[in-house]
Design a protein around this motif. Structure first.
Motif, mmCIF file in Angstrom:
data_model
loop_
_atom_site.group_PDB
_atom_site.id
_atom_site.type_symbol
_atom_site.label_atom_id
_atom_site.label_comp_id
_atom_site.label_asym_id
_atom_site.label_seq_id
_atom_site.Cartn_x
_atom_site.Cartn_y
_atom_site.Cartn_z
ATOM 1 N N ASP A 1 31.644 6.538 30.725
ATOM 2 C CA ASP A 1 31.723 7.774 31.242
ATOM 3 C C ASP A 1 31.002 9.052 30.329
ATOM 4 O OD1 ASP A 1 32.829 6.186 32.889
ATOM 5 O OD2 ASP A 1 35.789 6.622 31.787
ATOM 6 N N PHE A 2 30.161 8.739 29.477
ATOM 7 C CA PHE A 2 29.977 10.421 28.380
ATOM 8 C C PHE A 2 29.162 11.084 29.436
ATOM 9 C CE2 PHE A 2 26.498 12.367 26.512
ATOM 10 C CZ PHE A 2 26.940 13.414 25.562
ATOM 11 N N TYR A 3 28.500 10.569 30.521
ATOM 12 C CA TYR A 3 27.562 10.987 31.691
ATOM 13 C C TYR A 3 29.035 12.198 32.241
ATOM 14 C CZ TYR A 3 25.476 12.558 35.354
ATOM 15 O OH TYR A 3 24.453 13.425 36.862
ATOM 16 N N ARG A 4 29.744 11.416 32.766
ATOM 17 C CA ARG A 4 31.186 11.669 33.584
ATOM 18 C C ARG A 4 31.367 13.342 32.837
ATOM 19 N NH1 ARG A 4 35.111 10.346 37.930
ATOM 20 N NH2 ARG A 4 33.685 8.233 37.125
ATOM 21 N N ASN A 5 31.454 13.079 31.579
ATOM 22 C CA ASN A 5 32.395 13.257 31.089
ATOM 23 C C ASN A 5 32.357 15.210 29.998
ATOM 24 O OD1 ASN A 5 34.923 12.387 31.426
ATOM 25 N ND2 ASN A 5 34.246 10.758 30.178
ATOM 26 N N VAL B 1 28.305 7.466 19.066
ATOM 27 C CA VAL B 1 28.966 7.047 18.331
ATOM 28 C C VAL B 1 30.172 5.478 18.498
ATOM 29 C CG1 VAL B 1 30.878 8.545 17.107
ATOM 30 C CG2 VAL B 1 29.073 9.755 17.875
ATOM 31 N N SER B 2 30.540 5.705 19.149
ATOM 32 C CA SER B 2 31.344 4.661 19.620
ATOM 33 C C SER B 2 31.357 3.888 20.805
ATOM 34 C CB SER B 2 32.547 5.055 19.090
ATOM 35 O OG SER B 2 33.156 6.263 20.064
ATOM 36 N N GLU C 1 13.117 17.442 21.694
ATOM 37 C CA GLU C 1 13.293 16.080 20.857
ATOM 38 C C GLU C 1 14.645 16.846 20.225
ATOM 39 O OE1 GLU C 1 10.624 13.083 18.314
ATOM 40 O OE2 GLU C 1 10.657 15.179 18.448
ATOM 41 N N GLN C 2 15.087 17.316 19.791
ATOM 42 C CA GLN C 2 16.485 17.183 19.172
ATOM 43 C C GLN C 2 17.988 17.390 20.006
ATOM 44 O OE1 GLN C 2 15.861 21.278 16.633
ATOM 45 N NE2 GLN C 2 13.987 20.129 15.721
ATOM 46 N N LYS C 3 17.250 18.587 21.241
ATOM 47 C CA LYS C 3 18.449 17.942 22.018
ATOM 48 C C LYS C 3 18.378 16.706 22.355
ATOM 49 C CE LYS C 3 18.500 22.766 24.433
ATOM 50 N NZ LYS C 3 17.601 23.582 25.421
ATOM 51 N N HIS C 4 17.533 15.955 22.747
ATOM 52 C CA HIS C 4 17.419 14.647 23.645
ATOM 53 C C HIS C 4 17.840 13.682 22.475
ATOM 54 C CE1 HIS C 4 16.442 10.884 24.575
ATOM 55 N NE2 HIS C 4 15.978 10.242 23.732
ATOM 56 N N ASN C 5 18.015 13.719 20.800
ATOM 57 C CA ASN C 5 18.296 12.953 19.929
ATOM 58 C C ASN C 5 19.663 13.505 19.328
ATOM 59 O OD1 ASN C 5 15.908 11.792 19.612
ATOM 60 N ND2 ASN C 5 15.077 13.187 17.796
ATOM 61 N N ALA C 6 20.144 14.723 19.780
ATOM 62 C CA ALA C 6 21.593 14.931 19.531
ATOM 63 C C ALA C 6 22.272 13.913 20.252
ATOM 64 C CB ALA C 6 21.540 16.642 18.958
ATOM 65 N N GLN C 7 22.331 14.354 21.849
ATOM 66 C CA GLN C 7 22.971 13.991 22.823
ATOM 67 C C GLN C 7 23.065 12.324 22.312
ATOM 68 O OE1 GLN C 7 22.411 14.502 27.036
ATOM 69 N NE2 GLN C 7 23.735 16.042 27.020
ATOM 70 N N ARG C 8 22.668 11.760 22.048
ATOM 71 C CA ARG C 8 22.129 10.465 22.880
ATOM 72 C C ARG C 8 22.331 9.927 21.342
ATOM 73 N NH1 ARG C 8 21.277 5.700 25.480
ATOM 74 N NH2 ARG C 8 20.679 4.334 24.432
ATOM 75 N N ALA C 9 22.931 10.629 19.790
ATOM 76 C CA ALA C 9 23.770 10.016 18.517
ATOM 77 C C ALA C 9 25.263 10.542 19.552
ATOM 78 C CB ALA C 9 23.191 11.075 17.906
#
Length: 247
Positions: free
Chosen positions: A234-238, A227-228, A215-223
């Motif tokens: 292109d978040f997934y690609r990069n 951010v902006s 859950e922490q990993k999920h939330n951290a990546q989502r955050a």
């Protein structure tokens, strides 16, 4: 480790230049290449930025470019006569001569699909001139060319343990627009079926609530992604995508 998929022609075709299967990445359709990355109608996303099109969707493109694609080896013009029989119209005598010993189209008996959602369609079968072999432990998943809904034919999906099976795989398909008196053209070199190598492994499903470290990993990546608008695009690609290679 790089694996090898073998395509072996089962018969010579003296009157034609045989068109080999190709990496699906080389066959991305023209409409996709022509499409721009952003909507041209002025639509905005939730951040007020130009709305992205599927041209920017890596999963969409990865699906179209996955594996290999079998191309039709002969010009086919298919029609139904008044007796509801499938007829091929040959473009010239040379094509007709080739099909005398290797007919590219057969039909499936209707009772084989009775009770299915497609029982009212004519079930045709494309006879492939290629035997396809995989390394030990690998099967092949056969699907319609993905995201290419403009095609007039829909191959029926199938899975074959092609490391063990020694024969040729042929492909049942339907043509929703094929009715009595209509004629549908499928030029030689048309993408017909997409071929995805799959390693056979045992799987189990673990169904739980998302908790703890996951859950922490999920939330951290989502955050990080939210951010902006710039980080979201292109978040997934990069950040998470890996390039697939089929040559």
């Amino acid at each position: 480790m790089k694996q090898e998929l073998k395509f072996e022609l089962v018969k010579p075709f003296p009157n034609q230049l045989m068109i080999p299967p190709q990496s699906s990445k080389k066959l991305i359709p023209h409409w996709f290449k022509k499409m721009g990355p952003y909507s041209t109608g002025g639509e905005k996303d939730e951040f007020g930025k130009k709305l992205e099109t599927v041209k920017k969707c890596i999963p969409f493109l990865d699906a179209m470019g996955a594996g290999y694609t079998l191309l039709t080896h002969i010009d086919m013009q298919i029609t139904l006569n008044e007796q509801n029989e499938v007829k091929l119209i040959y473009l010239d005598d040379k094509h007709k001569e080739d099909t005398l010993y290797f007919n590219p189209i057969e039909t499936h008996p209707k009772p084989q699909v009775k009770g299915s959602p497609f029982e009212d369609f004519k079930i045709l079968k494309y006879i492939s001139p290629w035997r396809i072999k995989t390394p030990p432990g690998y099967s092949l998943l056969f699907v319609p060319p993905m995201n290419q809904f403009e095609l007039s034919y829909i191959p029926i999906c199938g899975w074959v343990d092609s490391d063990i099976y020694e024969g040729v795989v042929n492909f049942p398909f339907i043509m929703p627009a094929l009715t009595i008196g209509t004629q549908i053209n499928i030029p030689a070199g048309s993408p017909f079926v997409q071929i995805i190598p799959v390693k056979r492994e045992e799987w189990t499903a673990d169904i739980n609530m998302l908790t703890g470290q996951q859950e922490q990993k999920h939330n951290a990546q989502r955050a990080k992604m939210m951010v902006s608008p710039e980080t979201r695009e292109d978040f997934y690609r990069n950040n998470t995508w890996e390039k697939k290679k089929y040559t």
